[in-house]
Scaffold this motif. Structure first.
Motif, PDB file in Angstrom:
ATOM      1  N   ASP A  51      11.108  -9.089 -11.273  1.00  0.00           N
ATOM      2  CA  ASP A  51       9.694  -9.399 -11.047  1.00  0.00           C
ATOM      3  C   ASP A  51       9.291  -9.254  -9.585  1.00  0.00           C
ATOM      4  O   ASP A  51       8.198  -8.830  -9.255  1.00  0.00           O
ATOM      5  N   PHE A  52      10.209  -9.671  -8.692  1.00  0.00           N
ATOM      6  CA  PHE A  52       9.879  -9.657  -7.274  1.00  0.00           C
ATOM      7  C   PHE A  52      10.840  -8.762  -6.513  1.00  0.00           C
ATOM      8  O   PHE A  52      12.010  -8.626  -6.880  1.00  0.00           O
ATOM      9  N   ALA A  53      10.330  -8.175  -5.438  1.00  0.00           N
ATOM     10  CA  ALA A  53      11.164  -7.346  -4.583  1.00  0.00           C
ATOM     11  C   ALA A  53      11.046  -7.837  -3.159  1.00  0.00           C
ATOM     12  O   ALA A  53       9.996  -8.313  -2.728  1.00  0.00           O
ATOM     13  N   PHE A  54      12.146  -7.733  -2.419  1.00  0.00           N
ATOM     14  CA  PHE A  54      12.188  -8.030  -0.994  1.00  0.00           C
ATOM     15  C   PHE A  54      12.587  -6.759  -0.287  1.00  0.00           C
ATOM     16  O   PHE A  54      13.541  -6.094  -0.692  1.00  0.00           O
ATOM     17  N   GLY A  55      11.876  -6.414   0.762  1.00  0.00           N
ATOM     18  CA  GLY A  55      12.242  -5.209   1.480  1.00  0.00           C
ATOM     19  C   GLY A  55      11.080  -4.695   2.303  1.00  0.00           C
ATOM     20  O   GLY A  55      10.199  -5.467   2.694  1.00  0.00           O
ATOM     21  N   PHE A  56      11.104  -3.384   2.573  1.00  0.00           N
ATOM     22  CA  PHE A  56      10.044  -2.785   3.372  1.00  0.00           C
ATOM     23  C   PHE A  56       8.979  -2.202   2.467  1.00  0.00           C
ATOM     24  O   PHE A  56       9.254  -1.321   1.659  1.00  0.00           O
ATOM     25  N   HIS A  57       7.796  -2.724   2.636  1.00  0.00           N
ATOM     26  CA  HIS A  57       6.672  -2.255   1.833  1.00  0.00           C
ATOM     27  C   HIS A  57       5.875  -1.302   2.715  1.00  0.00           C
ATOM     28  O   HIS A  57       5.449  -1.658   3.813  1.00  0.00           O
ATOM     29  N   GLN A  58       5.691  -0.106   2.243  1.00  0.00           N
ATOM     30  CA  GLN A  58       4.950   0.861   3.054  1.00  0.00           C
ATOM     31  C   GLN A  58       3.464   0.543   2.981  1.00  0.00           C
ATOM     32  O   GLN A  58       2.902   0.384   1.887  1.00  0.00           O
ATOM     33  N   LEU A  59       2.838   0.423   4.153  1.00  0.00           N
ATOM     34  CA  LEU A  59       1.404   0.109   4.142  1.00  0.00           C
ATOM     35  C   LEU A  59       0.641   1.308   3.616  1.00  0.00           C
ATOM     36  O   LEU A  59       0.912   2.448   3.995  1.00  0.00           O
ATOM     37  N   PRO A  60      -0.305   1.078   2.742  1.00  0.00           N
ATOM     38  CA  PRO A  60      -1.059   2.197   2.182  1.00  0.00           C
ATOM     39  C   PRO A  60      -1.773   2.947   3.298  1.00  0.00           C
ATOM     40  O   PRO A  60      -2.161   2.349   4.307  1.00  0.00           O
ATOM     41  N   ASN A  61      -1.940   4.189   3.090  1.00  0.00           N
ATOM     42  CA  ASN A  61      -2.645   5.052   4.045  1.00  0.00           C
ATOM     43  C   ASN A  61      -1.982   5.120   5.417  1.00  0.00           C
ATOM     44  O   ASN A  61      -2.621   5.431   6.397  1.00  0.00           O
ATOM     45  N   THR A  62      -0.712   4.755   5.492  1.00  0.00           N
ATOM     46  CA  THR A  62      -0.023   5.002   6.758  1.00  0.00           C
ATOM     47  C   THR A  62       1.204   5.820   6.419  1.00  0.00           C
ATOM     48  O   THR A  62       1.796   5.647   5.355  1.00  0.00           O
ATOM     49  N   ARG A  63       1.584   6.684   7.331  1.00  0.00           N
ATOM     50  CA  ARG A  63       2.745   7.535   7.066  1.00  0.00           C
ATOM     51  C   ARG A  63       4.027   6.767   7.281  1.00  0.00           C
ATOM     52  O   ARG A  63       4.970   6.870   6.527  1.00  0.00           O
ATOM     53  N   ASN A  64       4.036   6.003   8.364  1.00  0.00           N
ATOM     54  CA  ASN A  64       5.328   5.452   8.736  1.00  0.00           C
ATOM     55  C   ASN A  64       5.267   4.007   9.199  1.00  0.00           C
ATOM     56  O   ASN A  64       5.952   3.641  10.117  1.00  0.00           O
ATOM     57  N   LEU A  65       4.386   3.211   8.639  1.00  0.00           N
ATOM     58  CA  LEU A  65       4.382   1.791   8.971  1.00  0.00           C
ATOM     59  C   LEU A  65       4.829   0.989   7.757  1.00  0.00           C
ATOM     60  O   LEU A  65       4.328   1.187   6.642  1.00  0.00           O
ATOM     61  N   PHE A  66       5.768   0.074   8.003  1.00  0.00           N
ATOM     62  CA  PHE A  66       6.347  -0.692   6.905  1.00  0.00           C
ATOM     63  C   PHE A  66       6.309  -2.170   7.240  1.00  0.00           C
ATOM     64  O   PHE A  66       6.510  -2.571   8.393  1.00  0.00           O
ATOM     65  N   LEU A  67       6.076  -2.965   6.213  1.00  0.00           N
ATOM     66  CA  LEU A  67       6.005  -4.400   6.405  1.00  0.00           C
ATOM     67  C   LEU A  67       7.209  -5.013   5.706  1.00  0.00           C
ATOM     68  O   LEU A  67       7.423  -4.761   4.511  1.00  0.00           O
ATOM     69  N   LEU A  68       7.994  -5.809   6.452  1.00  0.00           N
ATOM     70  CA  LEU A  68       9.094  -6.521   5.805  1.00  0.00           C
ATOM     71  C   LEU A  68       8.453  -7.637   4.982  1.00  0.00           C
ATOM     72  O   LEU A  68       7.810  -8.528   5.543  1.00  0.00           O
ATOM     73  N   SER A  69       8.610  -7.565   3.664  1.00  0.00           N
ATOM     74  CA  SER A  69       7.814  -8.476   2.853  1.00  0.00           C
ATOM     75  C   SER A  69       8.416  -8.678   1.466  1.00  0.00           C
ATOM     76  O   SER A  69       9.431  -8.080   1.097  1.00  0.00           O
ATOM     77  N   ILE A  70       7.770  -9.566   0.719  1.00  0.00           N
ATOM     78  CA  ILE A  70       8.100  -9.798  -0.691  1.00  0.00           C
ATOM     79  C   ILE A  70       6.874  -9.398  -1.493  1.00  0.00           C
ATOM     80  O   ILE A  70       5.751  -9.727  -1.093  1.00  0.00           O
ATOM     81  N   TRP A  71       7.066  -8.700  -2.584  1.00  0.00           N
ATOM     82  CA  TRP A  71       5.919  -8.304  -3.381  1.00  0.00           C
ATOM     83  C   TRP A  71       6.262  -8.332  -4.867  1.00  0.00           C
ATOM     84  O   TRP A  71       7.437  -8.411  -5.246  1.00  0.00           O
ATOM     85  N   PHE A  72       5.218  -8.324  -5.675  1.00  0.00           N
ATOM     86  CA  PHE A  72       5.413  -8.208  -7.118  1.00  0.00           C
ATOM     87  C   PHE A  72       5.881  -6.795  -7.404  1.00  0.00           C
ATOM     88  O   PHE A  72       5.176  -5.834  -7.130  1.00  0.00           O
ATOM     89  N   ALA A  73       7.085  -6.689  -7.967  1.00  0.00           N
ATOM     90  CA  ALA A  73       7.663  -5.358  -8.110  1.00  0.00           C
ATOM     91  C   ALA A  73       6.998  -4.547  -9.218  1.00  0.00           C
ATOM     92  O   ALA A  73       7.040  -3.327  -9.215  1.00  0.00           O
ATOM     93  N   LYS A  74       6.401  -5.244 -10.185  1.00  0.00           N
ATOM     94  CA  LYS A  74       5.869  -4.495 -11.323  1.00  0.00           C
ATOM     95  C   LYS A  74       4.381  -4.219 -11.221  1.00  0.00           C
ATOM     96  O   LYS A  74       3.809  -3.518 -12.048  1.00  0.00           O
ATOM     97  N   ILE A  75       3.736  -4.839 -10.246  1.00  0.00           N
ATOM     98  CA  ILE A  75       2.301  -4.618 -10.086  1.00  0.00           C
ATOM     99  C   ILE A  75       2.079  -4.083  -8.677  1.00  0.00           C
ATOM    100  O   ILE A  75       2.491  -4.705  -7.706  1.00  0.00           O
ATOM    101  N   PRO A  76       1.495  -2.908  -8.558  1.00  0.00           N
ATOM    102  CA  PRO A  76       1.432  -2.255  -7.250  1.00  0.00           C
ATOM    103  C   PRO A  76       0.652  -3.069  -6.215  1.00  0.00           C
ATOM    104  O   PRO A  76      -0.308  -3.764  -6.549  1.00  0.00           O
TER     105      PRO A  76
END
Ligand SMILES: *[C@@H]1O[C@H](CO)[C@@H](O)[C@H](O)[C@H]1NC(C)=O
Ligand SMILES: *[C@@H]1O[C@H](CO)[C@@H](O)[C@H](O)[C@H]1NC(C)=O
Ligand SMILES: *[C@@H]1O[C@H](CO)[C@@H](O)[C@H](O)[C@H]1NC(C)=O
Ligand SMILES: *[C@@H]1O[C@H](CO)[C@@H](O)[C@H](O)[C@H]1NC(C)=O
Ligand SMILES: *[C@@H]1O[C@H](CO)[C@@H](O)[C@H](O)[C@H]1NC(C)=O
Ligand SMILES: *[C@@H]1O[C@H](CO)[C@@H](O)[C@H](O)[C@H]1NC(C)=O
Ligand SMILES: *[C@@H]1O[C@H](CO)[C@@H](O)[C@H](O)[C@H]1NC(C)=O
Length: 820
Positions: A51-76
């Motif tokens: 259900d949940f993922a921990f890791g680098f989430h790529q910020l939308p509309n950026t080529r190479n910026l990533f946020l170290l974060s937790i997100w719902f893995a099944k819902i974008p």
């Protein structure tokens, strides 16, 4: 060696992940040494259920910026937590679990960007593994038996998930914008007095404004935690173990749904849920708080309003605030959607030579529909039509905008000064607002998509002209009183007022401050407390006259006698709270006195006495007057409950406490005093306050007392206004009809509203409204407080803006009034 080992582990991890990127280890524990690298389509650590993922989430509309974060893995795109204060990191950055520092985030060159070393509880780290569990919590542990030494649930960002809780003074903070996760302006916190408050802070100075929304709790205190438990229930847990529900009344959490509660970047709290079995349906929104960020109270406690100066707040279809610049203005910082607007032209100037000042022909007034900027008025003009009002503004070089209304809170013609604050557009705002723009520049103004050119509809100018000068003069009275207060102040301090500007500034500043009178002053003002106006629940009220600065006005001086002796600070606090209320339907507090045992409050004088005298006398006031009084009272109560800076529960709504000003406007008095009674409100609510016949059943049931007690009393009052008779009347009606609330329900059920109003022809010919009003009253007096509508809904129903539901239950199984 260690280095080599971790390299090998790193390599292995990467290999495994390369082989099956989405099915990254979902077996739970991630041992020390493991790491993740920020890359497009990079891997993440999943919770056992995925259900949940921990890791680098790529910020939308950026080529190479990533946020170290937790997100719902099944819902974008549903980030629920972020590290590194929300700052994204470049591609190639990595995060590793280490024994001593816990999580360590490094840039591509290996330099430390962020780590959890300062947050690890206990000495010396000793972390052996991390894991993300199915609640969305990432935890670092020494051994499976120990408590986590660090967990993301203890460091919430802008989202609460089931399983999280907040202690006293702990808060979540909004992010800066939808895509910038650094800390934004808003906070949601459990205050030390046990309410949940939404505050705004000024990001440059850190100044925290007063709450723009507070949860609906009286009898707060003794609170331990704000809990969002794993089953998805959300409540405030008190020390005595009782719970105060914070979920919407008709919402039941279910384990078949994901849930999240987020403080969005625009200051709005939202509760979302999504079905676990069909995640493609995405999120549904369940609650939005506050419902309207553009209302008065929210605006005032957000500094210059949610939008910057000259900008206009409105709600979009999703009830989210949007700021737009008026015609002729554009954003100072095009990227700051909540920022200020600047004029695209030179504002009319009052400096320089006569020729410049007389450039008035160069300017024009443009109407903005359903719009107003509040708190910018500097002068009221006595004109009784739009044309005169507009001309008065055009002629005045200080005037940046003007408003003209026939009715309502802002009736009359008002001139407004630049910069304009607290702008809002809402269908409930009556038309009648013009902004000054330079003619030459307006034609080539880049068309602002949000501002519609309003059709200049011809207003019916003959409409009720006798009412034209009503409401606004109330504000004038307040200003006058303030000015008088200042007059006294300045006489005492032997200061001379200088220019017009300074007077304005001081007047406005003093507007929110209550004047202090000495006992001697009030003794003189009332001529030795001679003329008694009435006796209320708190003491005797005397008529007086105060003067200063060449002006004088009548006041009502209330000598409090039921206030306990040692509540000095409380008294001042309450006086301040009362003094900060300003509403057309409230009696304005002008000043106070506290000398030894004497405590006095000075109010505006209400020349038309109390509603009790008005409706219970022999000749009934007209139906229309009664309708207006009912609507006015409801608005005053709504303000106390939802719109003033500190929520006020009146606790004693009855016709004796509704006064009428010289224009027959209903004005609520005696509010804010309930807290000062000798009875300690925080310890017991078994001691009933209020007045027989008007008190809500929960007073007798040892249930929490909320704003809904006022709704109940308002219901009784509304019936009295409709019927022009007292709620309990044993002598006149034997048996049937003695208890108005029961009688009203009987009549409603058996369709006998004619007898309810005693064949009042005016009311009967207005049957649709009459029926509506009776139904609203019956909804208000429901035994279960949660079934009673809020004053906002009541106000809307009384004004025809909301439908009255017709599945009306019987108000109560027994009659409260017979309990005595
Ligand atoms: C990431 O994955 C998407 C979808 O599978 C694919 O279209 C895209 O090319 C991948 N990008 C990279 C850089 O691998
Ligand atoms: C962890 O962060 C702190 C600052 O918060 C820093 O002083 C320390 O050097 C960092 N540790 C490592 C191993 O980089
Ligand atoms: C997940 O973490 C929370 C908070 O530490 C804890 O209360 C809960 O028991 C954990 N659940 C599972 C399934 O491990
Ligand atoms: C987020 O906003 C802050 C403050 O304006 C700014 O310094 C930072 O660069 C922004 N971050 C991103 C990713 O745009
Ligand atoms: C938030 O609002 C409350 C209530 O108005 C106030 O007491 C508090 O000081 C404000 N600021 C913070 C940071 O809590
Ligand atoms: C959450 O609270 C509800 C309501 O008090 C209760 O019924 C439920 O058992 C609680 N769940 C957990 C996991 O504590
Ligand atoms: C506004 O109009 C005046 C007169 O035509 C012109 O001189 C000025 O440059 C204009 N200003 C803007 C901002 O367009």
């Amino acid at each position: 060696m260690a280095c080599l080992l971790s390299y090998i582990i790193f390599f292995l991890t990467q290999t495994v992940l390369l082989l099956s990127p989405t099915a990254a280890q979902n077996t739970g524990n991630i041992p020390v040494g493991r790491s993740l690298v920020a890359a497009t389509n990079g891997s993440s650590w999943l919770s056992p259920s995925g259900d949940f993922a921990f890791g680098f989430h790529q910020l939308p509309n950026t080529r190479n910026l990533f946020l170290l974060s937790i997100w719902f893995a099944k819902i974008p795109d549903t980030v629920v937590w972020s590290a590194n204060e929300g700052n994204p990191v470049p591609q190639g950055s990595s995060v590793q679990i280490t024994a001593n520092e816990g999580l360590v985030l490094s840039d591509p060159q290996g330099n430390n960007l962020w780590n959890t070393s300062n947050e690890l509880s206990g000495v010396g780290g000793g972390v052996s593994y991390g894991f993300i569990n199915d609640t969305g919590n990432f935890a670092l542990k020494r051994s499976s038996n120990d408590n986590p030494v660090w967990q993301s649930f203890d460091h919430p960002t802008d989202t609460l998930l089931p399983g999280m809780s907040l202690g006293s003074n702990e808060a979540i903070s909004s992010r800066l914008s939808e895509t910038n996760f650094t800390t934004g302006r808003f906070q949601y916190r459990l205050t030390s007095d046990g309410t949940m408050a939404l505050n705004a802070t000024d990001l440059t100075t850190g100044y925290a404004y007063e709450a723009y929304h507070i949860s609906d709790i009286s009898n707060a205190g003794h609170t331990q935690r704000f809990v969002y438990n794993e089953s998805g229930y959300m409540y405030i847990l008190r020390k005595d173990g009782s719970m105060y529900n914070m979920l919407p009344e008709n919402y039941t959490p279910s384990k078949d749904y994901y849930q999240r509660f987020i403080l969005a970047f625009d200051g709005i709290l939202m509760l979302y849920s999504a079905p676990k079995t069909s995640v493609t349906d995405g999120w549904s929104l369940f609650q939005i708080t506050p419902r309207n960020m553009c209302i008065e109270r929210a605006m005032r406690n957000l500094g210059t309003g949610i939008c910057g100066s000259n900008s206009i707040c409105s709600l979009n279809a999703d009830k989210r605030p949007v700021c737009t610049c008026p015609l002729g203005y554009s954003r100072l910082d095009p990227d700051d959607q909540f920022g200020r607007c600047k004029p695209n032209f030179k504002l009319q100037s009052c400096e320089g030579n006569a020729a410049e000042i007389s450039m008035k022909d160069e300017y024009n007034l443009v109407r903005l529909t359903n719009t107003d900027f509040t708190y910018n008025d500097y002068e009221r003009v006595s004109s009784n039509n739009e044309e005169d009002c507009k001309n008065a503004c055009l002629k005045d070089c200080y005037c940046a905008a003007a408003s003209f209304q026939l009715f309502g809170d802002n009736s009359g013609c008002w001139k407004k000064k630049a910069p304009l604050f607290n702008g809002r557009t809402d269908s409930s705002v009556t038309d009648g607002f013009w902004i000054k723009v330079r003619k030459a520049n307006i034609s080539n103004d880049p068309l602002n998509p949000y501002v519609n050119f309003p059709p200049l509809t011809a207003k019916n100018k003959t409409k009720a002209l006798n009412k034209v000068l009503i409401g606004g003069s109330v504000s004038v009275n307040i200003l006058l009183l303030t000015a008088i207060g200042l007059g006294i102040f300045f006489t005492y301090h032997k200061k001379q007022l200088k220019g017009f500007d300074e007077v304005q500034r001081k007047t406005l500043r003093a507007y929110s401050k209550v004047h202090y009178f000495s006992y001697q002053e009030l003794n003189e003002a009332t001529n030795g407390f001679q003329e008694e106006l009435g006796r209320g629940s708190f003491g005797i009220v005397y008529k007086g006259m105060i003067s200063g600065g060449g002006l004088s006005t009548f006041v009502a001086v209330k000598k409090l006698d039921r206030i306990s002796g040692d509540t000095d600070k409380e008294f001042k606090t309450e006086v301040n709270v009362i003094g900060q209320t300003h509403h057309k339907n409230l009696v304005q507090l002008v000043g106070f006195c506290k000398e030894e045992d004497q405590r006095l409050l000075v109010y505006e004088y209400m020349s038309n006495g109390s509603l009790a005298d008005y409706i219970f006398r022999d000749s009934k006031p007209s139906w229309i007057e009664r309708v207006l009084i009912a609507q006015g009272t409801a608005k005053g109560l709504l303000y106390l409950h939802e719109e003033c800076s500190t929520q006020i529960i009146h606790c004693d709504i009855k016709p004796q406490n509704i006064l009428l000003d010289e224009y027959q406007n209903a004005r609520i008095s005696d509010f804010g005093l309930a807290k000062l009674l000798i009875l300690n409100q925080t310890q017991t609510n078994t001691a009933v306050r209020g007045t027989k016949g008007y008190v809500a059943p929960e007073w007798f049931r040892n249930k929490p007392v909320t704003v809904k007690v006022d709704v109940y009393s308002f219901g009784v009052l509304l019936l009295e206004i409709i019927c022009c008779r007292k709620s309990v009347c044993m002598d006149l009606f034997e048996g049937e009809g003695a208890i108005l609330t029961d009688w009203a329900f009987d009549c409603y059920q058996s369709n006998r509203l004619n007898s309810l109003v005693n064949d009042d022809m005016e009311a009967i010919t207005d049957m649709i409204r009459l029926k509506k009003f009776v139904m609203v009253a019956l909804w208000c007096i429901q035994e279960d407080p949660s079934v009673r509508p809020t004053m906002r809904t009541v106000t809307q129903m009384l004004e025809g803006l909301a439908e009255v539901p017709d599945n009306l239950p019987c108000p109560s199984s027994f009659s409260v009034t017979t309990q005595y």
